[in-house]
Scaffold this motif. Structure first.
Motif, PDB file in Angstrom:
ATOM      1  N   VAL A   1       0.832  -1.207   0.000  1.00 33.86           N
ATOM      2  CA  VAL A   1       0.000   0.000   0.000  1.00 33.86           C
ATOM      3  C   VAL A   1       0.868   1.258   0.000  1.00 33.86           C
ATOM      4  CG1 VAL A   1      -1.654   1.359   1.333  1.00 33.86           C
ATOM      5  CG2 VAL A   1      -1.965  -1.122   1.096  1.00 33.86           C
ATOM      6  N   ILE A   2       1.838   1.334   0.904  1.00 31.10           N
ATOM      7  CA  ILE A   2       2.661   2.540   1.024  1.00 31.10           C
ATOM      8  C   ILE A   2       3.491   2.784  -0.231  1.00 31.10           C
ATOM      9  CG2 ILE A   2       4.572   3.613   2.269  1.00 31.10           C
ATOM     10  CD1 ILE A   2       1.897   3.642   3.750  1.00 31.10           C
ATOM     11  N   LEU A   3       4.170   1.747  -0.719  1.00 27.73           N
ATOM     12  CA  LEU A   3       5.047   1.932  -1.888  1.00 27.73           C
ATOM     13  C   LEU A   3       4.246   2.241  -3.149  1.00 27.73           C
ATOM     14  CD1 LEU A   3       7.784  -0.786  -1.256  1.00 27.73           C
ATOM     15  CD2 LEU A   3       7.925   1.687  -0.915  1.00 27.73           C
ATOM     16  N   ASN A   4       3.063   1.641  -3.287  1.00 26.03           N
ATOM     17  CA  ASN A   4       2.239   1.955  -4.457  1.00 26.03           C
ATOM     18  C   ASN A   4       1.714   3.386  -4.405  1.00 26.03           C
ATOM     19  OD1 ASN A   4       1.511  -0.314  -6.563  1.00 26.03           O
ATOM     20  ND2 ASN A   4       1.798  -1.344  -4.601  1.00 26.03           N
ATOM     21  N   ILE A   5       1.498   3.897  -3.213  1.00 24.69           N
ATOM     22  CA  ILE A   5       1.086   5.297  -3.081  1.00 24.69           C
ATOM     23  C   ILE A   5       2.271   6.222  -3.396  1.00 24.69           C
ATOM     24  CG2 ILE A   5       0.391   7.081  -1.420  1.00 24.69           C
ATOM     25  CD1 ILE A   5      -1.351   4.966  -0.053  1.00 24.69           C
ATOM     26  N   LEU A   6       3.458   5.843  -2.930  1.00 25.54           N
ATOM     27  CA  LEU A   6       4.643   6.685  -3.137  1.00 25.54           C
ATOM     28  C   LEU A   6       5.033   6.806  -4.608  1.00 25.54           C
ATOM     29  CD1 LEU A   6       6.950   5.633  -0.141  1.00 25.54           C
ATOM     30  CD2 LEU A   6       5.640   7.749  -0.415  1.00 25.54           C
ATOM     31  N   VAL A   7       4.730   5.795  -5.429  1.00 23.29           N
ATOM     32  CA  VAL A   7       5.128   5.863  -6.840  1.00 23.29           C
ATOM     33  C   VAL A   7       4.087   6.564  -7.709  1.00 23.29           C
ATOM     34  CG1 VAL A   7       6.561   3.794  -6.703  1.00 23.29           C
ATOM     35  CG2 VAL A   7       4.159   3.581  -7.389  1.00 23.29           C
ATOM     36  N   ILE A   8       2.964   6.979  -7.132  1.00 23.71           N
ATOM     37  CA  ILE A   8       1.943   7.689  -7.917  1.00 23.71           C
ATOM     38  C   ILE A   8       2.523   8.917  -8.628  1.00 23.71           C
ATOM     39  CG2 ILE A   8      -0.162   9.083  -7.739  1.00 23.71           C
ATOM     40  CD1 ILE A   8      -1.222   7.070  -5.727  1.00 23.71           C
ATOM     41  N   PRO A   9       3.400   9.728  -7.962  1.00 27.69           N
ATOM     42  CA  PRO A   9       3.999  10.861  -8.692  1.00 27.69           C
ATOM     43  C   PRO A   9       4.767  10.431  -9.943  1.00 27.69           C
ATOM     44  CG  PRO A   9       4.316  11.137  -6.336  1.00 27.69           C
ATOM     45  CD  PRO A   9       3.766   9.757  -6.530  1.00 27.69           C
ATOM     46  N   LEU A  10       5.394   9.260  -9.904  1.00 26.20           N
ATOM     47  CA  LEU A  10       6.091   8.764 -11.092  1.00 26.20           C
ATOM     48  C   LEU A  10       5.115   8.521 -12.233  1.00 26.20           C
ATOM     49  CD1 LEU A  10       8.688   6.186  -9.675  1.00 26.20           C
ATOM     50  CD2 LEU A  10       9.150   8.435 -10.642  1.00 26.20           C
ATOM     51  N   TYR A  11       3.952   7.963 -11.906  1.00 27.76           N
ATOM     52  CA  TYR A  11       2.938   7.722 -12.930  1.00 27.76           C
ATOM     53  C   TYR A  11       2.489   9.049 -13.551  1.00 27.76           C
ATOM     54  CZ  TYR A  11       2.500   3.125 -10.652  1.00 27.76           C
ATOM     55  OH  TYR A  11       2.745   1.881 -10.122  1.00 27.76           O
ATOM     56  N   ILE A  12       2.353  10.070 -12.698  1.00 26.38           N
ATOM     57  CA  ILE A  12       1.872  11.373 -13.176  1.00 26.38           C
ATOM     58  C   ILE A  12       2.929  12.074 -14.029  1.00 26.38           C
ATOM     59  CG2 ILE A  12       1.126  13.675 -12.448  1.00 26.38           C
ATOM     60  CD1 ILE A  12      -0.056  12.351  -9.936  1.00 26.38           C
ATOM     61  N   PHE A  13       4.176  12.090 -13.553  1.00 25.49           N
ATOM     62  CA  PHE A  13       5.235  12.812 -14.261  1.00 25.49           C
ATOM     63  C   PHE A  13       5.683  12.117 -15.550  1.00 25.49           C
ATOM     64  CE2 PHE A  13       6.432  14.511  -9.856  1.00 25.49           C
ATOM     65  CZ  PHE A  13       5.679  15.659 -10.048  1.00 25.49           C
ATOM     66  N   PHE A  14       5.541  10.801 -15.587  1.00 31.99           N
ATOM     67  CA  PHE A  14       6.034  10.057 -16.753  1.00 31.99           C
ATOM     68  C   PHE A  14       4.914   9.335 -17.499  1.00 31.99           C
ATOM     69  CE2 PHE A  14       9.687  10.339 -13.872  1.00 31.99           C
ATOM     70  CZ  PHE A  14      10.660  10.826 -14.727  1.00 31.99           C
ATOM     71  N   PHE A  15       3.687   9.876 -17.375  1.00 36.66           N
ATOM     72  CA  PHE A  15       2.564   9.221 -18.047  1.00 36.66           C
ATOM     73  C   PHE A  15       2.732   9.234 -19.564  1.00 36.66           C
ATOM     74  CE2 PHE A  15       1.431  13.648 -18.379  1.00 36.66           C
ATOM     75  CZ  PHE A  15       0.736  13.739 -19.579  1.00 36.66           C
ATOM     76  N   TRP A  16       3.531  10.199 -20.079  1.00 34.73           N
ATOM     77  CA  TRP A  16       3.722  10.330 -21.515  1.00 34.73           C
ATOM     78  C   TRP A  16       4.731   9.323 -22.071  1.00 34.73           C
ATOM     79  CZ3 TRP A  16       8.832  11.513 -22.456  1.00 34.73           C
ATOM     80  CH2 TRP A  16       9.558  12.034 -21.357  1.00 34.73           C
ATOM     81  N   VAL A  17       5.491   8.660 -21.182  1.00 34.19           N
ATOM     82  CA  VAL A  17       6.462   7.652 -21.631  1.00 34.19           C
ATOM     83  C   VAL A  17       5.716   6.340 -21.861  1.00 34.19           C
ATOM     84  CG1 VAL A  17       8.555   6.362 -21.070  1.00 34.19           C
ATOM     85  CG2 VAL A  17       8.300   8.756 -20.316  1.00 34.19           C
ATOM     86  N   PRO A  18       5.771   5.786 -23.073  1.00 35.00           N
ATOM     87  CA  PRO A  18       5.015   4.575 -23.377  1.00 35.00           C
ATOM     88  C   PRO A  18       5.309   3.430 -22.393  1.00 35.00           C
ATOM     89  CG  PRO A  18       5.935   5.506 -25.385  1.00 35.00           C
ATOM     90  CD  PRO A  18       6.531   6.278 -24.235  1.00 35.00           C
ATOM     91  N   PHE A  19       4.269   2.899 -21.808  1.00 37.40           N
ATOM     92  CA  PHE A  19       4.314   1.723 -20.937  1.00 37.40           C
ATOM     93  C   PHE A  19       5.076   1.933 -19.620  1.00 37.40           C
ATOM     94  CE2 PHE A  19       4.233   0.073 -25.351  1.00 37.40           C
ATOM     95  CZ  PHE A  19       2.960  -0.454 -25.333  1.00 37.40           C
TER      96      PHE A  19
END
Length: 234
Positions: free
Chosen positions: A133-151
């Motif tokens: 739970v904690i680590l998946n929450i912490l990586v959310i910013p990565l998903y947001i900042f790099f959403f444009w990188v394929p996959f």
């Protein structure tokens, strides 16, 4: 990858064994019961939260209905993504039976000298829940900042959860046989196959219905991988 294929094959042979079915039914009832209680509890809490107020009654009712709908959707979305650790916590209560069943049939000469017990298994499963739970929450910013990188978000999600599930389930099996430090050393020596097994579990946890039996299959698969790699039991 031969140990992993062997583990999958042998796990498949025991799906309908009595201990597997018993753990499935008990774990399923426990998990569903906990989810229902959590949902009802969340709704009771929301009743005490002040609602939107307006001079227009119809608009006030509409907004409050929307807010209630959003809360319900959010609850089930969170449940979907975190079903893996949640179900693991409740089914872990019975995992000793699964591991005993596997060792009795395939590895009678290398059975564990002791069962971990409900308390120890629940602790390991709860710790896994916390990390996921904690680590998946912490990586959310990565998903947001790099959403444009394929996959990129998918790669991060599957790698992170494959690692955590592989590590968590392996430890539930290995500490029955080894000390915690020795178990860590052995896990690192087969980190590739453990990570791949974790990936298999992560993918299966994303499949509705199938996800209900993944904790059982994961524990059995890790038990096979431990014995196959530790004792060359092929």
């Amino acid at each position: 990858m031969k140990p992993l294929l062997t583990a999958l094959e042998r796990t498949g042979q025991q799906i309908f064994d009595r201990p597997f079915m018993k753990v499935f039914l008990l774990g399923l009832l426990t998990t569903i019961g906990a989810i229902i209680i959590s949902y009802l509890g969340a709704n009771e809490i929301m009743k005490n939260v002040p609602g939107y107020q307006s001079d227009w009654q119809w608009w006030e009712d509409f907004i409050n209905w929307i807010m209630g709908y959003v809360v319900d959707v959010a609850f089930f979305v969170i449940l979907f993504f975190f079903f893996a650790p949640i179900s693991t916590v409740f089914i872990s209560i019975y995992l000793d039976d699964i591991i005993d069943c596997v060792e009795d049939r395939f590895y009678p000469d290398h059975k564990a000298g002791k069962r971990l017990g409900v308390g120890h298994l629940a602790f390991l499963a709860t710790r896994l829940l916390f990390y996921i739970v904690i680590l998946n929450i912490l990586v959310i910013p990565l998903y947001i900042f790099f959403f444009w990188v394929p996959f990129f978000p998918l790669i991060v999600f599957y790698f992170l959860n494959s690692y955590l599930l592989g590590w968590g389930y392996y430890e539930m099996v290995a500490v029955r046989h080894l000390g915690i430090k020795e178990a860590g050393v052995h896990r690192k020596s087969i980190r590739g196959v453990i990570l791949t097994a974790g990936l298999v579990m992560t993918i299966l946890f994303m499949v509705p219905i199938v996800q209900l039996v993944v904790p059982i299959l994961g524990a059995a698969m890790m038990c096979h991988l431990f014995h196959l790699s530790r004792y060359n039991y092929i």
